[in-house]
Design a protein around this motif. Structure first.
Motif, short mmCIF file in Angstrom:
data_model
loop_
_atom_site.label_atom_id
_atom_site.label_comp_id
_atom_site.label_asym_id
_atom_site.label_seq_id
_atom_site.Cartn_x
_atom_site.Cartn_y
_atom_site.Cartn_z
N LYS A 165 0.82 -1.22 0.00
CA LYS A 165 0.00 0.00 0.00
C LYS A 165 0.85 1.26 0.00
N SER A 166 2.16 1.13 0.18
CA SER A 166 3.02 2.31 0.14
C SER A 166 3.14 2.87 -1.28
N LEU A 167 2.52 2.20 -2.26
CA LEU A 167 2.53 2.71 -3.62
C LEU A 167 1.64 3.93 -3.79
N ILE A 168 0.75 4.16 -2.82
CA ILE A 168 -0.14 5.32 -2.89
C ILE A 168 0.74 6.58 -2.88
N MET A 178 -10.14 0.76 -18.75
CA MET A 178 -8.82 0.39 -18.24
C MET A 178 -7.72 0.75 -19.21
N GLY A 179 -6.60 1.06 -18.63
CA GLY A 179 -5.36 1.23 -19.36
C GLY A 179 -4.27 0.48 -18.62
N LYS A 226 14.30 -0.31 -7.87
CA LYS A 226 14.98 -0.55 -9.15
C LYS A 226 14.38 -1.70 -9.96
N ASN A 227 13.18 -2.15 -9.59
CA ASN A 227 12.46 -3.16 -10.36
C ASN A 227 11.26 -2.50 -11.02
N THR A 228 11.00 -2.83 -12.28
CA THR A 228 9.90 -2.24 -13.02
C THR A 228 8.71 -3.20 -13.03
N TYR A 229 7.52 -2.64 -12.75
CA TYR A 229 6.29 -3.42 -12.72
C TYR A 229 5.25 -2.74 -13.59
N THR A 230 4.29 -3.51 -14.05
CA THR A 230 3.15 -2.95 -14.78
C THR A 230 1.88 -3.34 -14.04
N ALA A 231 0.84 -2.55 -14.25
CA ALA A 231 -0.43 -2.83 -13.58
C ALA A 231 -1.58 -2.25 -14.39
N PRO A 232 -2.76 -2.86 -14.28
CA PRO A 232 -3.94 -2.28 -14.91
C PRO A 232 -4.32 -1.01 -14.16
N ALA A 233 -4.79 -0.01 -14.89
CA ALA A 233 -5.09 1.27 -14.25
C ALA A 233 -6.35 1.90 -14.82
N LYS A 234 -7.02 2.68 -13.97
CA LYS A 234 -8.19 3.46 -14.36
C LYS A 234 -7.97 4.88 -13.86
N ALA A 235 -8.56 5.83 -14.56
CA ALA A 235 -8.49 7.22 -14.12
C ALA A 235 -9.41 7.40 -12.92
N LYS A 253 -5.12 5.22 -5.36
CA LYS A 253 -5.64 4.10 -4.57
C LYS A 253 -5.53 2.83 -5.39
N ILE A 254 -5.58 1.68 -4.67
CA ILE A 254 -5.50 0.37 -5.30
C ILE A 254 -6.65 -0.46 -4.74
N GLU A 255 -7.51 -0.93 -5.63
CA GLU A 255 -8.63 -1.77 -5.22
C GLU A 255 -8.73 -2.96 -6.16
N LYS A 256 -8.74 -4.15 -5.60
CA LYS A 256 -8.85 -5.38 -6.38
C LYS A 256 -7.83 -5.43 -7.50
N HIS A 257 -6.60 -5.07 -7.19
CA HIS A 257 -5.46 -5.09 -8.12
C HIS A 257 -5.59 -4.09 -9.27
N ILE A 258 -6.49 -3.15 -9.16
CA ILE A 258 -6.62 -2.08 -10.16
C ILE A 258 -6.09 -0.81 -9.52
N PHE A 259 -5.18 -0.14 -10.22
CA PHE A 259 -4.57 1.08 -9.74
C PHE A 259 -5.37 2.27 -10.26
N TYR A 260 -5.84 3.12 -9.35
CA TYR A 260 -6.58 4.31 -9.74
C TYR A 260 -5.60 5.48 -9.69
N VAL A 261 -5.51 6.21 -10.80
CA VAL A 261 -4.49 7.24 -10.95
C VAL A 261 -5.09 8.58 -11.35
N GLU A 262 -4.29 9.62 -11.09
CA GLU A 262 -4.61 10.97 -11.56
C GLU A 262 -3.42 11.54 -12.28
N LYS A 263 -3.66 12.46 -13.22
CA LYS A 263 -2.56 13.13 -13.90
C LYS A 263 -1.74 13.90 -12.88
#
Length: 192
Positions: A128-131, A146-147, A155-164, A181-191
């Motif tokens: 949860k420290s990814l917030i 989704m995007g 130093k490790n690169t990860y990818t994740a599904p994301a929604k605005a 925020k992260i809910e059910k493995h979906i990352f919610y992001v803002e510009k």
């Protein structure tokens, strides 16, 4: 008995090749620069706790009954059995040596590859420290759809599904975003 070993070897080899090809098409990022979203895997999870950088986190351990491990067992069993029979030894000895080698390779693969990768992925994605962390959009995030984002942790690169998080518009590929925020493995992001 030779026919059994031959079928096992060819089946395991075919499964490995087909899995690799389908992995290129559906499984994720490859060295060829191909990225996709579908990840199909079957395993049995057991709940345990692990210690990671001094913080205890509850994660599921990965089962040794994964298709990859089973395919490795079948392939090695068939291949070693064929080699032993072709050297002129008895069917029983070929069965015994093939089984021992198959178990040995499967255990090594499980302990040295599958478990460490599973722990690394589970801990990284459940953190949860990814917030508030920055990420880059690698697949455009359309309105209410989704995007995909890419972020770097230790130093490790990860990818994740994301929604605005806000439904105002589209976040295009290449833009920097903040994970809110992260809910059910979906990352919610803002510009940013």
């Amino acid at each position: 008995m030779e026919k059994l070993f031959d079928i096992c070897f060819k089946t395991g080899l075919l499964f490995t090749v087909v899995s690799f090809i389908l992995g290129l098409i559906f499984g994720g990022e490859t060295d060829l620069g191909v990225e996709t979203d579908l990840d199909i895997d079957i395993d049995l999870d057991l709940d345990t706790d692990i210690e990671f950088e001094g913080v205890s986190k509850g994660v599921g351990t990965v089962s040794p009954l994964k298709p990859t491990i089973i395919a490795a067992f079948v392939t090695v069993f068939g291949g070693v059995g064929l080699m032993v029979i072709n050297k002129g030894y008895s069917d029983i000895l070929a069965l015994l040596i093939g089984t021992i080698f198959a178990f040995f390779v499967s255990i090594l693969m499980y302990k040295l590859i599958i478990v460490p990768l599973h722990k690394r992925q589970t801990v990284a994605h459940s953190n949860k420290s990814l917030i508030g962390h920055e990420a880059r959009v690698i697949l455009t995030i359309p309105h209410n759809e989704m995007g995909k984002i890419r972020y770097v942790i230790h130093k490790n690169t990860y990818t994740a599904p994301a929604k605005a998080l806000d439904d105002d518009g589209i976040i295009t590929e290449g833009e920097i975003v903040i994970i809110k925020k992260i809910e059910k493995h979906i990352f919610y992001v803002e510009k940013k």
